[in-house]
Motif scaffolding. Sequence first.
Motif, PDB file in Angstrom:
ATOM      1  N   SER A   1     -26.294  24.351  58.171  1.00  0.00           N
ATOM      2  CA  SER A   1     -25.106  23.518  57.952  1.00  0.00           C
ATOM      3  C   SER A   1     -23.834  24.352  57.909  1.00  0.00           C
ATOM      4  O   SER A   1     -22.730  23.817  57.992  1.00  0.00           O
ATOM      5  CB  SER A   1     -25.248  22.729  56.652  1.00  0.00           C
ATOM      6  OG  SER A   1     -25.439  23.606  55.552  1.00  0.00           O
TER       7      SER A   1
ATOM      8  N   ARG B   1     -29.055  19.468  61.837  1.00  0.00           N
ATOM      9  CA  ARG B   1     -28.950  19.065  60.439  1.00  0.00           C
ATOM     10  C   ARG B   1     -30.242  18.412  59.966  1.00  0.00           C
ATOM     11  O   ARG B   1     -30.724  18.672  58.857  1.00  0.00           O
ATOM     12  CB  ARG B   1     -27.762  18.106  60.297  1.00  0.00           C
ATOM     13  CG  ARG B   1     -27.445  17.675  58.880  1.00  0.00           C
ATOM     14  CD  ARG B   1     -26.058  17.056  58.837  1.00  0.00           C
ATOM     15  NE  ARG B   1     -25.839  16.344  57.601  1.00  0.00           N
ATOM     16  CZ  ARG B   1     -26.098  15.055  57.439  1.00  0.00           C
ATOM     17  NH1 ARG B   1     -26.576  14.357  58.455  1.00  0.00           N
ATOM     18  NH2 ARG B   1     -25.877  14.459  56.297  1.00  0.00           N
TER      19      ARG B   1
ATOM     20  N   GLU C   1     -32.836  21.156  59.595  1.00  0.00           N
ATOM     21  CA  GLU C   1     -32.588  21.940  58.388  1.00  0.00           C
ATOM     22  C   GLU C   1     -33.062  21.193  57.141  1.00  0.00           C
ATOM     23  O   GLU C   1     -33.673  21.781  56.243  1.00  0.00           O
ATOM     24  CB  GLU C   1     -31.103  22.270  58.264  1.00  0.00           C
ATOM     25  CG  GLU C   1     -30.791  23.135  57.051  1.00  0.00           C
ATOM     26  CD  GLU C   1     -29.325  23.495  56.949  1.00  0.00           C
ATOM     27  OE1 GLU C   1     -28.943  24.127  55.943  1.00  0.00           O
ATOM     28  OE2 GLU C   1     -28.556  23.159  57.867  1.00  0.00           O
ATOM     29  N   ALA C   2     -32.812  19.889  57.087  1.00  0.00           N
ATOM     30  CA  ALA C   2     -33.220  19.104  55.924  1.00  0.00           C
ATOM     31  C   ALA C   2     -34.729  18.930  55.842  1.00  0.00           C
ATOM     32  O   ALA C   2     -35.303  18.872  54.752  1.00  0.00           O
ATOM     33  CB  ALA C   2     -32.539  17.732  55.967  1.00  0.00           C
TER      34      ALA C   2
ATOM     35  N   GLU D   1     -31.114   8.208  56.600  1.00  0.00           N
ATOM     36  CA  GLU D   1     -29.912   8.784  56.026  1.00  0.00           C
ATOM     37  C   GLU D   1     -29.100   7.616  55.497  1.00  0.00           C
ATOM     38  O   GLU D   1     -28.580   6.807  56.274  1.00  0.00           O
ATOM     39  CB  GLU D   1     -29.109   9.575  57.054  1.00  0.00           C
ATOM     40  CG  GLU D   1     -27.869  10.208  56.434  1.00  0.00           C
ATOM     41  CD  GLU D   1     -27.175  11.182  57.367  1.00  0.00           C
ATOM     42  OE1 GLU D   1     -26.285  11.910  56.878  1.00  0.00           O
ATOM     43  OE2 GLU D   1     -27.510  11.221  58.559  1.00  0.00           O
TER      44      GLU D   1
ATOM     45  N   ILE E   1     -36.415  14.394  52.054  1.00  0.00           N
ATOM     46  CA  ILE E   1     -35.574  14.738  53.203  1.00  0.00           C
ATOM     47  C   ILE E   1     -34.284  13.919  53.183  1.00  0.00           C
ATOM     48  O   ILE E   1     -33.195  14.420  53.476  1.00  0.00           O
ATOM     49  CB  ILE E   1     -36.346  14.539  54.516  1.00  0.00           C
ATOM     50  CG1 ILE E   1     -37.490  15.541  54.613  1.00  0.00           C
ATOM     51  CG2 ILE E   1     -35.413  14.680  55.728  1.00  0.00           C
ATOM     52  CD1 ILE E   1     -38.455  15.264  55.739  1.00  0.00           C
ATOM     53  N   LYS E   2     -34.389  12.645  52.820  1.00  0.00           N
ATOM     54  CA  LYS E   2     -33.198  11.800  52.686  1.00  0.00           C
ATOM     55  C   LYS E   2     -32.229  12.393  51.673  1.00  0.00           C
ATOM     56  O   LYS E   2     -31.002  12.429  51.898  1.00  0.00           O
ATOM     57  CB  LYS E   2     -33.619  10.393  52.269  1.00  0.00           C
ATOM     58  CG  LYS E   2     -32.477   9.422  52.072  1.00  0.00           C
ATOM     59  CD  LYS E   2     -32.979   8.056  51.633  1.00  0.00           C
ATOM     60  CE  LYS E   2     -31.834   7.081  51.421  1.00  0.00           C
ATOM     61  NZ  LYS E   2     -32.336   5.732  50.984  1.00  0.00           N
TER      62      LYS E   2
ATOM     63  N   ARG F   1     -32.057  15.568  50.792  1.00  0.00           N
ATOM     64  CA  ARG F   1     -31.525  16.816  51.340  1.00  0.00           C
ATOM     65  C   ARG F   1     -30.421  16.545  52.362  1.00  0.00           C
ATOM     66  O   ARG F   1     -29.436  17.281  52.449  1.00  0.00           O
ATOM     67  CB  ARG F   1     -32.658  17.648  51.949  1.00  0.00           C
ATOM     68  CG  ARG F   1     -33.574  18.281  50.912  1.00  0.00           C
ATOM     69  CD  ARG F   1     -34.830  18.886  51.548  1.00  0.00           C
ATOM     70  NE  ARG F   1     -34.508  19.972  52.453  1.00  0.00           N
ATOM     71  CZ  ARG F   1     -34.367  21.235  52.121  1.00  0.00           C
ATOM     72  NH1 ARG F   1     -34.481  21.598  50.852  1.00  0.00           N
ATOM     73  NH2 ARG F   1     -34.094  22.174  53.020  1.00  0.00           N
ATOM     74  N   LEU F   2     -30.576  15.486  53.150  1.00  0.00           N
ATOM     75  CA  LEU F   2     -29.535  15.108  54.110  1.00  0.00           C
ATOM     76  C   LEU F   2     -28.251  14.755  53.364  1.00  0.00           C
ATOM     77  O   LEU F   2     -27.151  15.127  53.803  1.00  0.00           O
ATOM     78  CB  LEU F   2     -30.000  13.926  54.961  1.00  0.00           C
ATOM     79  CG  LEU F   2     -30.940  14.234  56.108  1.00  0.00           C
ATOM     80  CD1 LEU F   2     -31.498  12.952  56.699  1.00  0.00           C
ATOM     81  CD2 LEU F   2     -30.228  15.055  57.188  1.00  0.00           C
TER      82      LEU F   2
ATOM     83  N   LEU G   1     -26.463  17.833  52.239  1.00  0.00           N
ATOM     84  CA  LEU G   1     -25.784  18.568  53.305  1.00  0.00           C
ATOM     85  C   LEU G   1     -24.443  17.943  53.664  1.00  0.00           C
ATOM     86  O   LEU G   1     -23.770  18.416  54.528  1.00  0.00           O
ATOM     87  CB  LEU G   1     -26.681  18.652  54.547  1.00  0.00           C
ATOM     88  CG  LEU G   1     -27.928  19.510  54.433  1.00  0.00           C
ATOM     89  CD1 LEU G   1     -28.787  19.373  55.688  1.00  0.00           C
ATOM     90  CD2 LEU G   1     -27.550  20.971  54.222  1.00  0.00           C
TER      91      LEU G   1
END
Length: 255
Positions: A68, A82, A85-86, A211, A248-249, A251-252, A255
């Motif tokens: 990021s 992105r 990465e997440a 997301e 993951i949601k 982590r998004l 970011l």
Amino acid sequence: MASFTPIRAVERAIDVLAALNRAPVCTLDSLHRNTGIPKPTLIRLLETLQGKGLVTRAPQYGAYSLTSGVRQLSSGYHGEPRLVEAAMRPMDELTRKLKWPMALAVPDYDAVVIRYSTIPSSPLSLLHSSINMRLSLMTRALGRVYLAACTAQEGRALLDILKLSDDPENALAGQTRTVQAMLREIRTQGYALRVPGVRPVSNTLAVPVFEGRRAVASIGLTWIASAVTEEQAVKRFLPPMQEMALRIKERLAAL
């Protein structure tokens, strides 16, 4: 014309960033092929970019990807890096726990395309790699679960595209009632499996990745069909996969 000789090191650093931008996960070999930069030079450039927070490395299989941090470069950072990465760390951790390989797929016109895979860290994979593999929205678990989770407007557009496809795996798209029943069932159960008869040696269980309230990808775990039944797979794998998708949601959002 420039009034000076271009700085070769800067040109090469930009070439590396551009190559990583085109393919979200790259090995040293693929970067060498795509840029023509000697491997010793590539290693120095990549370590420099890592030090600046622009590149990260997965040491277990020598793959590099953008972080990021490249947001400071504006257009050099987009949705797929992105997402990778997440998802990378949660997927790697769950693969180490469950052993079976996992894949992250994103929509690409009339299919989903795998952009990250834990095959290198799985002892049970049937494939050497699945990166950039295109999968049908009608028959493959990763595609079906994304189609079921996307917005109604996007879903209608995708089905219109699929109806024009000559791929045998998309033939079902013309059967509107059957497709809508299939998608309702997937939404209700929260996951999708591969259609029976499509590569029967294995099967995949997939869940959507969101997301906010928007579906942006799907993640699937693949197992050898003779080793685990569908019922066993759902019981064993669905809860940790749903928990991972939620992580993951989060982590998004971070970011």
